[in-house]
Scaffold this motif. Structure first.
Motif, PDB file in Angstrom:
ATOM      1  N   ASN A  81       0.985  -1.527  -0.136  1.00  0.00           N
ATOM      2  CA  ASN A  81      -0.076   0.018   0.211  1.00  0.00           C
ATOM      3  C   ASN A  81       1.151   1.304   0.285  1.00  0.00           C
ATOM      4  N   CYS A  82       1.874   1.738   0.868  1.00  0.00           N
ATOM      5  CA  CYS A  82       2.824   2.238   0.896  1.00  0.00           C
ATOM      6  C   CYS A  82       3.721   2.017  -0.610  1.00  0.00           C
ATOM      7  N   LEU A  83       4.083   1.382  -1.280  1.00  0.00           N
ATOM      8  CA  LEU A  83       5.301   1.570  -2.137  1.00  0.00           C
ATOM      9  C   LEU A  83       4.301   0.986  -3.280  1.00  0.00           C
ATOM     10  N   ASP A  84       4.531  -0.130  -3.752  1.00  0.00           N
ATOM     11  CA  ASP A  84       3.910  -0.982  -4.722  1.00  0.00           C
ATOM     12  C   ASP A  84       3.219  -0.309  -5.463  1.00  0.00           C
ATOM     13  N   ARG A  85       2.149   0.136  -5.339  1.00  0.00           N
ATOM     14  CA  ARG A  85       1.064   0.530  -5.887  1.00  0.00           C
ATOM     15  C   ARG A  85       1.378   2.584  -6.117  1.00  0.00           C
ATOM     16  N   GLN A  86       2.213   2.753  -5.218  1.00  0.00           N
ATOM     17  CA  GLN A  86       2.205   4.095  -5.790  1.00  0.00           C
ATOM     18  C   GLN A  86       2.606   4.364  -7.453  1.00  0.00           C
ATOM     19  N   VAL A  87       4.404   3.238  -7.572  1.00  0.00           N
ATOM     20  CA  VAL A  87       4.305   3.077  -8.757  1.00  0.00           C
ATOM     21  C   VAL A  87       3.582   2.428  -9.650  1.00  0.00           C
ATOM     22  N   GLU A  88       3.005   1.510  -9.191  1.00  0.00           N
ATOM     23  CA  GLU A  88       1.898   1.088  -9.980  1.00  0.00           C
ATOM     24  C   GLU A  88       0.432   1.984 -10.798  1.00  0.00           C
ATOM     25  N   ARG A  89       0.469   2.932 -10.072  1.00  0.00           N
ATOM     26  CA  ARG A  89      -0.127   4.490 -10.330  1.00  0.00           C
ATOM     27  C   ARG A  89       0.362   6.013 -10.799  1.00  0.00           C
ATOM     28  N   GLY A  90       2.045   5.191 -11.480  1.00  0.00           N
ATOM     29  CA  GLY A  90       3.157   6.278 -11.861  1.00  0.00           C
ATOM     30  C   GLY A  90       3.494   6.984 -11.147  1.00  0.00           C
ATOM     31  N   LEU A  91       3.514   6.696  -9.880  1.00  0.00           N
ATOM     32  CA  LEU A  91       4.857   7.797  -8.922  1.00  0.00           C
ATOM     33  C   LEU A  91       5.771   7.267  -9.082  1.00  0.00           C
ATOM     34  N   GLY A  92       6.198   5.570  -9.363  1.00  0.00           N
ATOM     35  CA  GLY A  92       7.288   5.468  -9.516  1.00  0.00           C
ATOM     36  C   GLY A  92       8.775   6.837  -9.634  1.00  0.00           C
ATOM     37  N   ASP A  93       8.763   7.553 -10.194  1.00  0.00           N
ATOM     38  CA  ASP A  93       9.648   8.406 -10.737  1.00  0.00           C
ATOM     39  C   ASP A  93       9.447  10.286  -9.068  1.00  0.00           C
ATOM     40  N   LYS A  94       8.306   9.789  -8.474  1.00  0.00           N
ATOM     41  CA  LYS A  94       7.862  10.483  -7.520  1.00  0.00           C
ATOM     42  C   LYS A  94       9.109  10.501  -6.496  1.00  0.00           C
ATOM     43  N   VAL A  95       9.432  11.952  -5.856  1.00  0.00           N
ATOM     44  CA  VAL A  95      10.749  12.033  -4.708  1.00  0.00           C
ATOM     45  C   VAL A  95       9.461  11.028  -3.352  1.00  0.00           C
ATOM     46  N   ALA A  96       9.929  10.536  -2.752  1.00  0.00           N
ATOM     47  CA  ALA A  96       9.458  10.086  -1.741  1.00  0.00           C
ATOM     48  C   ALA A  96      10.071  10.474  -0.139  1.00  0.00           C
ATOM     49  N   LEU A  97      10.906  10.373  -0.248  1.00  0.00           N
ATOM     50  CA  LEU A  97      12.046  10.588   0.588  1.00  0.00           C
ATOM     51  C   LEU A  97      12.950  11.794   0.286  1.00  0.00           C
ATOM     52  N   ILE A  98      12.815  12.749   0.878  1.00  0.00           N
ATOM     53  CA  ILE A  98      14.782  13.257   1.185  1.00  0.00           C
ATOM     54  C   ILE A  98      14.667  13.350   2.285  1.00  0.00           C
ATOM     55  N   PHE A  99      15.653  12.413   2.057  1.00  0.00           N
ATOM     56  CA  PHE A  99      16.713  12.427   3.655  1.00  0.00           C
ATOM     57  C   PHE A  99      17.703  13.680   3.659  1.00  0.00           C
ATOM     58  N   GLU A 100      18.005  14.752   4.702  1.00  0.00           N
ATOM     59  CA  GLU A 100      19.560  15.037   5.036  1.00  0.00           C
ATOM     60  C   GLU A 100      19.599  14.535   6.029  1.00  0.00           C
ATOM     61  N   ALA A 101      21.246  14.414   5.868  1.00  0.00           N
ATOM     62  CA  ALA A 101      22.010  13.889   7.221  1.00  0.00           C
ATOM     63  C   ALA A 101      22.326  14.689   7.350  1.00  0.00           C
ATOM     64  N   ASP A 102      23.112  14.234   9.051  1.00  0.00           N
ATOM     65  CA  ASP A 102      22.990  15.294  10.607  1.00  0.00           C
ATOM     66  C   ASP A 102      24.151  16.117   9.586  1.00  0.00           C
ATOM     67  N   ASP A 103      24.637  15.662   8.875  1.00  0.00           N
ATOM     68  CA  ASP A 103      26.355  16.491   8.575  1.00  0.00           C
ATOM     69  C   ASP A 103      25.780  17.507   7.089  1.00  0.00           C
ATOM     70  N   GLY A 104      24.179  17.487   7.063  1.00  0.00           N
ATOM     71  CA  GLY A 104      23.552  18.811   5.257  1.00  0.00           C
ATOM     72  C   GLY A 104      23.644  17.306   4.325  1.00  0.00           C
ATOM     73  N   GLN A 105      24.426  16.550   4.125  1.00  0.00           N
ATOM     74  CA  GLN A 105      24.563  16.024   3.125  1.00  0.00           C
ATOM     75  C   GLN A 105      22.761  15.393   2.533  1.00  0.00           C
ATOM     76  N   VAL A 106      22.069  15.515   1.598  1.00  0.00           N
ATOM     77  CA  VAL A 106      20.746  15.479   0.741  1.00  0.00           C
ATOM     78  C   VAL A 106      21.230  13.820   0.072  1.00  0.00           C
ATOM     79  N   THR A 107      20.492  12.838   0.180  1.00  0.00           N
ATOM     80  CA  THR A 107      19.765  12.164  -0.347  1.00  0.00           C
ATOM     81  C   THR A 107      18.499  11.982  -0.770  1.00  0.00           C
ATOM     82  N   LYS A 108      18.256  12.233  -2.853  1.00  0.00           N
ATOM     83  CA  LYS A 108      16.914  11.829  -2.658  1.00  0.00           C
ATOM     84  C   LYS A 108      16.223  10.292  -2.996  1.00  0.00           C
ATOM     85  N   VAL A 109      15.455   9.958  -2.277  1.00  0.00           N
ATOM     86  CA  VAL A 109      15.286   8.355  -3.047  1.00  0.00           C
ATOM     87  C   VAL A 109      13.500   8.660  -3.125  1.00  0.00           C
ATOM     88  N   THR A 110      13.573   8.015  -4.520  1.00  0.00           N
ATOM     89  CA  THR A 110      12.066   7.971  -5.193  1.00  0.00           C
ATOM     90  C   THR A 110      10.943   6.440  -4.660  1.00  0.00           C
TER      91      THR A 110
END
Ligand code: WTA
Length: 653
Positions: A81-110
């Motif tokens: 419900n959280c992941l597969d169906r978003q991909v099935e709905r065409g949201l696969g390339d949408k950013v899910a998480l914008i992760f900011e580390a303690d040191d400020g480094q940013v990683t985006k995860v679709t």
């Protein structure tokens, strides 16, 4: 009591127009719908919002009350419900998480990338022998892999139980043992405020204490790169076992009532209890509150600053935002590093539109902004914000107004959300596009939730009169069980004194005499709330008396400007009462000891010594006297039943 004189804040017409719950008419219509057909109200939303592999035909099962079942013959999977169906709905390339580390480094995860990562971890857990129904303890920092590990458990039907990364070896051991966990997921260490702190080493200590024999594998993620000991045959690096897995893993369909997670929380007696949540009902409320309370829209950038170690991090980081296909910020660090402008800097940088934090954080940032104008929120561009939220403890009107003006620019509604680990999601909260706001009040129940204020016998009290907060009807995301302790579940949450049918929250409340708005007046049991963290006084007392020098201890709370409540401990030593520098040494020793037994958050702010504790002739500790002493008040209570009035002087502090 009435808040008639208090300032009322109305939502802007624009907000009302676009809100999921639009205007008080919208709110009242939802309440009326639930009133007319309670089961139908929840059933309709469970059908619309969740994807079921097997649709349910029954909505509420009361046959085993007060253990209620929801959607019992339906099957689904939370990770699907959280992941597969978003991909099935065409949201696969949408950013899910914008992760900011303690040191400020940013990683985006679709969504696509997160699904692949979760699937790999899930496959690794399967290789370690984890099956549907097994318990997995997660002792991880706030990282992408922390969230992915939770989702991975959900994917294969394993029940996760997170232990906050600030808890001690003893606390971790107790939870591994109580849950009968098969696998522990941890990392070498964690970064917090520029510091590298251990995790795996603490886990090793927990294992060395014994009682964790059922836990046969430890999966270790690399985070800080610190050297750790690896026990052959038990410990395995994620780099070795996760990375080689396939990125496809079929979700295991589970019954709606299948336990998605346990989360240990403090009660008034005994050790922390494992609060058990379901899959279907829990996920429904996680989604519904994202949509109604947070008014989540597809373009929103949502940020909940909680840690996954607390329930807020479960519902409003790992499950709610993802199940709705949202984009959220995930933050590893602390609000004051590298300086107290960190939150405002991150809101500006990531264009956060919905921001959810705790009063204790706000209060500390008010103080910081007062002393250092360069970290004042006004120095940052916070124009992306449209909605603010508060959770974990009452928010005092001064902090509320500061938050509203300086962070929200006077244009963002604040949702002061009252709820608990046991309730799974919001219970009493404004609807941002409907409810006129009164600072300090969490306003009105979430549509469908039947909250009330009653007296000691369970009868509703008139508005304007304080009493005990209860919920009159079962709701989908409610606690299902205390892990392994059916008796404690009934006694704690459905006590016979109140008739056995009302859910007891453990908080006092009062409804405004004019509009019925709820104000939470604080816990009515021996649970303290320090910086939004729940702690039982008994737990801290047990930790203190475990120290060889301590004969007896009593712990109470006292109001604190910064942390809401502060822990005050009254201690009787086996030897003589220490004074001066001796006392200072013992205070430090005991405080560190509590830190080691439970975790640094449980360290008392104030420790006082007496030759005895104030007791009645029958030997009962008079806690109300201790509460007055802790606050520095003159003792005005009746002390005629007190056996030893002379010791009050010693305990004055
Ligand atoms: C308190 C956190 C006043 C309350 C989600 C409750 C609040 C306990 C609020 C649950 C609020 C939480 N206003 N008090 N908005 N939110 N509380 O289980 O005493 O960590 O019983 O869940 O926090 O804490 P818990």
């Amino acid at each position: 009591m009435s808040n008639e004189s208090a300032k009322v804040y109305q939502p802007s017409p624009d907000f009302v127009k676009n809100a999921a719950v639009s205007g008080m008419e919208g709110y009242k219509a939802l309440c009326a719908e639930a009133e007319q057909d309670y089961e139908g109200y929840w059933g309709k939303r469970a059908k619309e919002l969740l994807s079921w592999q097997t649709p349910f035909t029954k909505i509420l099962d009361e046959s085993n009350a007060p253990t209620y079942g929801w959607f019992v013959d339906g099957k689904l999977n939370a990770s699907y419900n959280c992941l597969d169906r978003q991909v099935e709905r065409g949201l696969g390339d949408k950013v899910a998480l914008i992760f900011e580390a303690d040191d400020g480094q940013v990683t985006k995860v679709t969504y696509k990338e997160l699904l692949a990562r979760v699937s790999k971890i899930a496959n690794a857990l399967k290789e370690l022998g984890v099956q549907k129904g097994d318990r997995v303890i997660i002792y991880m920092p706030m990282t992408i892999d922390g969230i992915a590990s939770m989702q991975a458990c959900a994917r294969i039907g394993a029940t996760h139980s997170i232990v906050f990364g600030g808890f001690s070896a003893q606390s971790l051991r107790d939870r591994i043992s109580d849950a009968g966990a098969k696998v522990l997921i941890t990392s070498d260490g964690q970064f917090r405020g520029g510091k590298s702190l251990p995790l795996k080493a603490i886990a090793d200590e927990a294992f060395a204490m014994g009682g964790c024999e059922a836990c046969t594998s430890v999966l270790v993620f690399k985070r800080t790169g610190v050297d750790v000991a690896m026990t052959a045959g038990r410990d395995v690096w994620a780099d070795d076992i996760v990375n080689k897995q396939s990125d496809q893993c079929d979700p295991v369909w589970v019954e709606a009532e299948h336990p998605l997670f346990l989360l240990y929380t403090s009660g008034s007696t005994g050790k922390p209890k494992g609060v058990q949540h379901s899959t279907g009902g829990y996920l429904l409320h996680a989604m519904l509150t994202m949509l109604y309370t947070f008014d989540l829209k597809k373009e929103d950038i949502f940020w909940c600053t909680a840690d996954i170690g607390w329930v807020t991090g479960h519902t409003y980081i790992t499950y709610g935002p993802l199940a709705c296909g949202g984009t959220e910020v995930v933050f590893e660090g602390i609000p004051t590093f590298p300086n107290a402008g960190r939150f405002w800097d991150m809101i500006q940088k990531h264009k956060v539109s919905i921001f959810y934090t705790a009063p204790t954080a706000i209060r500390s940032l008010v103080k910081a902004a007062d002393t250092d104008p360069s970290v004042h929120p006004k120095k940052y561009d916070l124009s992306s914000l449209r909605l603010l939220g508060s959770v974990g403890e009452p928010i005092n009107p001064t902090a509320w107004e500061w938050y509203y003006e300086n962070v929200g620019g006077g244009r963002c509604p604040i949702v002061d959300t009252f709820w608990q680990t046991e309730t799974g999601g919001h219970m009493i909260t404004p609807m941002p596009g409907a409810t006129p706001l009164v600072p300090g009040s969490c306003t009105l129940p979430f549509p469908g939730i039947q909250a009330a204020v009653v007296d000691e016998t369970g009868n509703e009290v008139p508005w304007g009169q304080g009493g005990i907060l209860v919920v009159k009807k079962p709701w989908p995301s409610m606690i299902r069980a205390v892990w392994g302790d059916a008796d404690r579940f009934k006694k704690s949450y459905f006590p016979e004194d109140l008739g056995g049918k009302l859910y007891l929250a453990g908080d006092g409340a009062i409804r405004d005499a004019n509009n019925g708005y709820f104000t939470i007046t604080g816990r009515i049991d021996d649970v303290l709330n320090v910086s939004g963290h729940r702690m039982g006084t008994m737990e801290i007392e047990s930790a203190l008396v475990a120290h060889p020098m301590v004969a007896e201890a009593a712990v109470v709370g006292r109001p604190d400007d910064l942390t809401g409540e502060a822990i005050v401990a009254f201690v009787v030593l086996k030897g003589s009462r220490p004074t001066g520098d001796d006392a200072k040494k013992v205070i430090k020793e005991l405080s560190d000891f509590v830190g080691k037994e439970i975790g640094p958050i449980a360290k008392p702010k104030d420790i006082r010594f007496g030759d005895n504790l104030p007791k009645t002739r029958s030997g009962k500790i008079m806690r109300r006297l201790l509460r007055s002493l802790a606050k520095g008040e003159e003792v005005t209570q009746d002390t005629s039943t007190l056996e030893n009035p002379q010791i009050l002087e010693q305990l004055k502090g």
